[in-house]
Design an enzyme around this catalytic site. Structure first.
Site, PDB file in Angstrom:
ATOM      1  N   ASP A  93       1.995  -0.794  -6.656  1.00  0.00           N
ATOM      2  CA  ASP A  93       1.481   0.551  -6.425  1.00  0.00           C
ATOM      3  C   ASP A  93       2.458   1.340  -5.560  1.00  0.00           C
ATOM      4  OD1 ASP A  93      -0.265   2.664  -6.577  1.00  0.00           O
ATOM      5  OD2 ASP A  93      -1.528   1.972  -4.931  1.00  0.00           O
ATOM      6  N   HIS A 100       0.272  13.819  -0.621  1.00  0.00           N
ATOM      7  CA  HIS A 100      -0.557  12.696  -0.148  1.00  0.00           C
ATOM      8  C   HIS A 100       0.091  12.018   1.052  1.00  0.00           C
ATOM      9  CE1 HIS A 100      -3.162   9.179  -0.156  1.00  0.00           C
ATOM     10  NE2 HIS A 100      -2.107   8.401  -0.277  1.00  0.00           N
ATOM     11  N   GLU A 161      -8.655   6.253  -4.851  1.00  0.00           N
ATOM     12  CA  GLU A 161      -7.344   6.883  -5.013  1.00  0.00           C
ATOM     13  C   GLU A 161      -7.145   7.147  -6.499  1.00  0.00           C
ATOM     14  OE1 GLU A 161      -4.370   4.502  -2.953  1.00  0.00           O
ATOM     15  OE2 GLU A 161      -4.859   5.517  -1.065  1.00  0.00           O
ATOM     16  N   GLU A 163      -5.006   7.871  -9.567  1.00  0.00           N
ATOM     17  CA  GLU A 163      -3.599   7.620  -9.866  1.00  0.00           C
ATOM     18  C   GLU A 163      -3.390   7.517 -11.380  1.00  0.00           C
ATOM     19  OE1 GLU A 163      -1.748   4.601  -7.494  1.00  0.00           O
ATOM     20  OE2 GLU A 163      -3.188   4.824  -5.851  1.00  0.00           O
ATOM     21  N   ASP A 192      -7.496   3.226  -7.442  1.00  0.00           N
ATOM     22  CA  ASP A 192      -7.073   2.206  -6.474  1.00  0.00           C
ATOM     23  C   ASP A 192      -8.018   2.279  -5.263  1.00  0.00           C
ATOM     24  OD1 ASP A 192      -5.607   0.371  -4.975  1.00  0.00           O
ATOM     25  OD2 ASP A 192      -4.241   1.906  -4.218  1.00  0.00           O
ATOM     26  N   ARG A 196     -10.514   2.219   4.146  1.00  0.00           N
ATOM     27  CA  ARG A 196      -9.651   2.843   5.160  1.00  0.00           C
ATOM     28  C   ARG A 196      -9.741   2.185   6.525  1.00  0.00           C
ATOM     29  NH1 ARG A 196      -6.261   4.900   1.710  1.00  0.00           N
ATOM     30  NH2 ARG A 196      -7.208   6.416   0.330  1.00  0.00           N
ATOM     31  N   GLN A 199      -7.777  -0.986   6.303  1.00  0.00           N
ATOM     32  CA  GLN A 199      -6.371  -0.578   6.199  1.00  0.00           C
ATOM     33  C   GLN A 199      -5.798  -0.187   7.567  1.00  0.00           C
ATOM     34  OE1 GLN A 199      -5.849   2.634   3.394  1.00  0.00           O
ATOM     35  NE2 GLN A 199      -3.643   2.734   3.651  1.00  0.00           N
ATOM     36  N   THR A 216      -9.101  -2.858  -8.337  1.00  0.00           N
ATOM     37  CA  THR A 216      -8.375  -1.705  -8.880  1.00  0.00           C
ATOM     38  C   THR A 216      -8.918  -1.491 -10.288  1.00  0.00           C
ATOM     39  OG1 THR A 216      -6.392  -2.404  -7.665  1.00  0.00           O
ATOM     40  CG2 THR A 216      -6.088  -0.754  -9.404  1.00  0.00           C
ATOM     41  N   GLU A 314      -8.410  12.442   2.327  1.00  0.00           N
ATOM     42  CA  GLU A 314      -7.843  13.793   2.422  1.00  0.00           C
ATOM     43  C   GLU A 314      -8.894  14.868   2.153  1.00  0.00           C
ATOM     44  OE1 GLU A 314      -3.803  13.691   0.174  1.00  0.00           O
ATOM     45  OE2 GLU A 314      -4.968  11.933  -0.408  1.00  0.00           O
TER      46      GLU A 314
HETATM   47 CA    CA Z   1      -2.728   3.598  -4.099  1.00  0.00          CA
END
Ligand code: CA
Length: 365
Positions: A93, A100, A161, A163, A192, A196, A199, A216, A314
């Site tokens: 990834d 972003h 996410e 993508e 994805d 958070r 993370q 995913t 975001e």
């Molecule tokens: Ca990602």
């Protein structure tokens, strides 16, 4: 006007009425069975076709178009089960949206200068976990993990996410950007899922680990590159090193994110800074090889406007500016039972709009 006409024909793997897995293409809201074409089509996954290479891909597409024109039986989509269309080899990834990367720096590292210093010099990425790549519709169990010092429990900041994923067909190493279309078969939509809080506690200095490896999701349809129009890539400054040039094509792919049926965002893939060709060249530039079935994703797609954000980190600015959904509820991050749909359309090679379908998932406790 269908987004799945004869100028599109994405490949997938389906089963009907408890039968075996077969290759098909989507036409309108139906599936056309390809089993009867034999050869590379008589397989329970796309992998044999993926491995066959560009000349065979072109031949296969011509054969499929001829078959569809002959008026074969159409199996309604609601009568089939769609499966993961290929066996995922490795999953990588990237992090190639400038907006972003800038937003994440501002939110998570407010005292830092913004983009990481190397960001404009190479497409930053990490190696993910292929065993947890699942097809659209698979329920997503809320992951547990270390959320802070001394705290283990279910993530409270579960995110998405949006993508675009690229499916590698032909193995290779030291792949030049100009050879992108000889190795990459097509594209899928990717969610994805990201925790958070896990993370934030784990990611420095080695990057994402358990915050992203739990799931995913990918769309069930693989759009062959031939179906997509190419557009000029985003200008790059400073000039990338020679092995990342020419930049390769951009693609005009428009994503949309629905949170419990409320449209909250429209991420524009065309704004990505690093191209898929550069990502593949970078990935193999140290001698590492890619294999048939490798999947690499673009990184979260975010445009400059708030309603173009590809993540809720975001969109809600780390939960501080919740969004209001159509049912009157508000959200910062995902709650149990929430349903996410990422859909996509693209400028097709024939000049019209074509569909990438959707990748959906519901969060369960
Ligand atoms: Ca990602």
């Amino acid at each position: 006007m269908t987004l799945f006409g004869i100028d599109n024909l994405p490949y997938g793997v389906f089963s009907a009425a408890g039968g075996s897995r077969r290759l098909g293409v989507r036409l309108g809201n139906a599936v056309i069975d390809l089993e009867g074409l034999g050869g590379l089509f008589a397989a329970p996954s796309l992998n044999p076709l993926l491995a066959a290479g560009r000349a065979q891909w072109t031949q296969a597409r011509a054969a499929v178009i001829e078959h569809v024109r002959s008026g074969p039986p159409e199996i309604p989509l609601d009568e089939v089960t769609l499966h993961l269309p290929f066996e995922v080899a490795d999953y990588t990834d990237f992090y190639s949206s400038e907006q972003h990367a800038t937003n994440v720096s501002r939110i998570l590292r407010p005292d830092s200068p913004g983009l990481p210093p190397q960001w404009r010099h190479l497409p930053i990425g990490y190696h993910g976990r292929s065993s947890t790549v699942v097809v659209s519709g698979t329920p997503i169990a809320r992951p547990s993990g270390q959320l802070a010092e001394g705290v283990f429990g279910p993530s409270r900041r579960l995110d998405v996410e949006a993508e675009v994923g690229f499916v590698v067909g032909v193995p290779g190493r030291l792949i030049r950007t100009a050879s992108f279309a000889d190795h990459v078969f097509g594209v899928v939509l990717v969610n994805d899922w990201s925790a958070r809080d896990i993370q934030a506690w784990e990611y420095r200095p080695l990057g994402p680990f358990l915050a992203k490896s739990f799931a995913t999701s990918v769309s069930p349809w693989v759009l062959p590159l031939e179906a997509l129009a190419t557009i000029p890539a985003v200008p790059q400054d400073p000039r990338p090193l020679d092995h990342l040039l020419p930049a390769g094509p951009g693609f005009d792919i428009r994503l949309a994110v629905d949170w419990n049926e409320t449209r909250v965002s429209h991420p524009p893939y065309a704004s990505m800074y690093w191209t898929a060709a550069q990502q593949l060249a970078h990935l193999t530039s140290n001698g590492a090889d890619v294999r048939t079935g490798d999947l690499y994703a673009s990184g979260t797609v975010s445009g400059p406007a708030r309603d173009q954000a590809g993540s809720f980190l975001e969109l809600t600015w780390n939960g501080n500016e919740p969004v209001k959904l159509a049912d009157g509820s508000t959200r910062g991050f995902l709650e149990d039972g929430d349903h996410i749909r990422i859909s996509g359309t693209a400028l097709g090679a024939g000049g019209g709009e074509i569909g990438l379908g959707e990748v959906v998932g519901t969060v369960v406790a």
